[in-house]
Design an enzyme around this catalytic site. Structure first.
Site, PDB file in Angstrom:
ATOM      1  N   ASP A  46       0.841  -1.195   0.000  1.00  0.00           N
ATOM      2  CA  ASP A  46       0.000   0.000   0.000  1.00  0.00           C
ATOM      3  C   ASP A  46       0.879   1.249   0.000  1.00  0.00           C
ATOM      4  OD1 ASP A  46      -1.788   2.098   0.710  1.00  0.00           O
ATOM      5  OD2 ASP A  46      -3.055   0.711   1.827  1.00  0.00           O
ATOM      6  N   GLY A  75      -1.707  -4.619  -2.838  1.00  0.00           N
ATOM      7  CA  GLY A  75      -1.729  -3.204  -2.546  1.00  0.00           C
ATOM      8  C   GLY A  75      -2.904  -2.772  -1.697  1.00  0.00           C
ATOM      9  N   HIS A  76      -3.380  -1.560  -1.947  1.00  0.00           N
ATOM     10  CA  HIS A  76      -4.386  -0.902  -1.119  1.00  0.00           C
ATOM     11  C   HIS A  76      -5.739  -1.612  -1.164  1.00  0.00           C
ATOM     12  CE1 HIS A  76      -5.902   2.559   1.083  1.00  0.00           C
ATOM     13  NE2 HIS A  76      -6.797   2.830   0.146  1.00  0.00           N
ATOM     14  N   PHE A  77      -6.259  -1.845  -2.363  1.00  0.00           N
ATOM     15  CA  PHE A  77      -7.570  -2.479  -2.530  1.00  0.00           C
ATOM     16  C   PHE A  77      -7.413  -3.998  -2.574  1.00  0.00           C
ATOM     17  CE2 PHE A  77      -8.782   1.789  -3.849  1.00  0.00           C
ATOM     18  CZ  PHE A  77     -10.090   1.900  -3.385  1.00  0.00           C
ATOM     19  N   ALA A  78      -7.070  -4.584  -1.447  1.00  0.00           N
ATOM     20  CA  ALA A  78      -6.707  -6.004  -1.401  1.00  0.00           C
ATOM     21  C   ALA A  78      -7.840  -6.929  -1.821  1.00  0.00           C
ATOM     22  CB  ALA A  78      -6.234  -6.369   0.008  1.00  0.00           C
TER      23      ALA A  78
END
Length: 319
Positions: A240, A266-269
């Site tokens: 992230d 990353g961020h939107f797993a």
């Protein structure tokens, strides 16, 4: 041929609270363990659409859109701040009759959800934390720069608006993933559609310039976690760009019994690691829903434990 599990029905509804017409998605048996799904920036309840399909037969899942996001409609003159988002979500849970739920906090859902938890601790049956930061060590340099944007900083509105363009929106989804082909373009395309609606960019900039209020509340939220010790599942995409892996481990100082899973994404797993995340959530809900109220911190109110778990349920599970 094997049998195919039925896909649950997902309802799409509106409810009015304090002049705000809140859109929400709901699925699952109402007498099953309930999860209040709190989305992040720049998304809305649609980020949970696949999770609703996967878990909706066995669990009651409900996901609202905040004011300024998704399909929720706000009156003229609405003031965008994290306190106001929490106000609306608090009134939303009353309007739809939720008195006990596991909080799923992601990104903006962290500061919204922790405000709600502070106000109604008895309603929180547990926490699922997915890349939702509550610690100074969980902010990347990029995120730290973001938190310095306040209304009195010259050029702050213009700087915040740089986050609201399509390449940045797409990058939040695909950045940090091992295989970007697993990320459907639907999410970031729909996010950008909503960002481009009249008035939405101003709303998002207002929230960006209010984000510093969340950082100021980190110590208070940490004390709340240490005092209440809710059953907690932490799932974190380690790549992230806003909230690095250190933010996941930081929770263990206040929640030493938390279950922690670090995934190589990353961020939107949820976009690319749903097959791994959904079973973790299902297992957590099954084990914790009927758990007695979490014990208080044996060190006393407001004191944070000094030892972080390095084994057992507190250990990182590498995806």
């Amino acid at each position: 041929m094997g049998t195919t599990a039925a896909v649950p029905q997902v309802a799409h509804r509106f409810v009015e609270v304090d002049g705000v017409r809140v859109f929400y998605r709901e699925t699952g048996p109402v007498d099953a363990p309930t999860v209040l799904l709190l989305h992040g920036f720049p998304s809305a309840s649609h980020q949970f659409r696949r999770l609703l399909d996967v878990l909706g037969n066995d669990f009651h899942l409900i996901a609202p859109d905040y004011p300024g996001f998704g399909h929720t409609e706000v009156p003229a003159g609405f003031t965008y701040s994290f306190d106001r988002l929490a106000d609306v979500v608090e009134q939303f849970v009353d309007a739809v009759g939720l008195d006990r739920y596991v909080l799923y906090t992601f990104d903006f859902g962290g500061p919204v959800g922790l405000r709600l938890a502070e106000r109604r601790p008895a309603a929180v049956a547990g926490l699922i934390v997915q890349n939702a930061n509550a610690y100074a060590e969980g902010l990347s340099d990029l995120a730290r720069d973001f938190t310095t944007l306040t209304p009195d900083v010259p050029g702050a509105r213009e700087k915040a608006a740089e986050l609201l363009v399509l390449p940045v929106t797409r990058g939040q989804y695909e950045g940090g993933t091992v295989d970007p082909t697993l990320v459907a373009p639907d999410g970031w395309t729909l996010d950008q559609h909503f960002l481009d609606l009249p008035g939405r960019k101003d709303a998002q900039v207002d929230l960006a310039l209010n984000y510093h209020t969340n950082v100021a509340l980190y110590p208070r939220w940490q004390r709340w976690l240490a005092d209440h010790r809710p059953a907690t599942l932490i799932i974190w995409g380690r790549n992230d760009i806003f909230f690095p892996e250190s933010g996941a481990h930081a929770y263990l100082a206040d929640l030493p019994d938390a279950e922690l899973h670090i995934l190589d994404t990353g961020h939107f797993a949820l976009e690319d690691r749903l097959p791994e995340i959904a079973p973790l959530i299902a297992d957590f809900l099954t084990r914790t829903w009927n758990r007695p109220e979490a014990g208080r911190n044996p060190d006393g109110p407001g004191r944070r434990g000094g030892v972080r778990s390095v084994g057992g349920r507190g250990a990182a599970s590498l995806g």
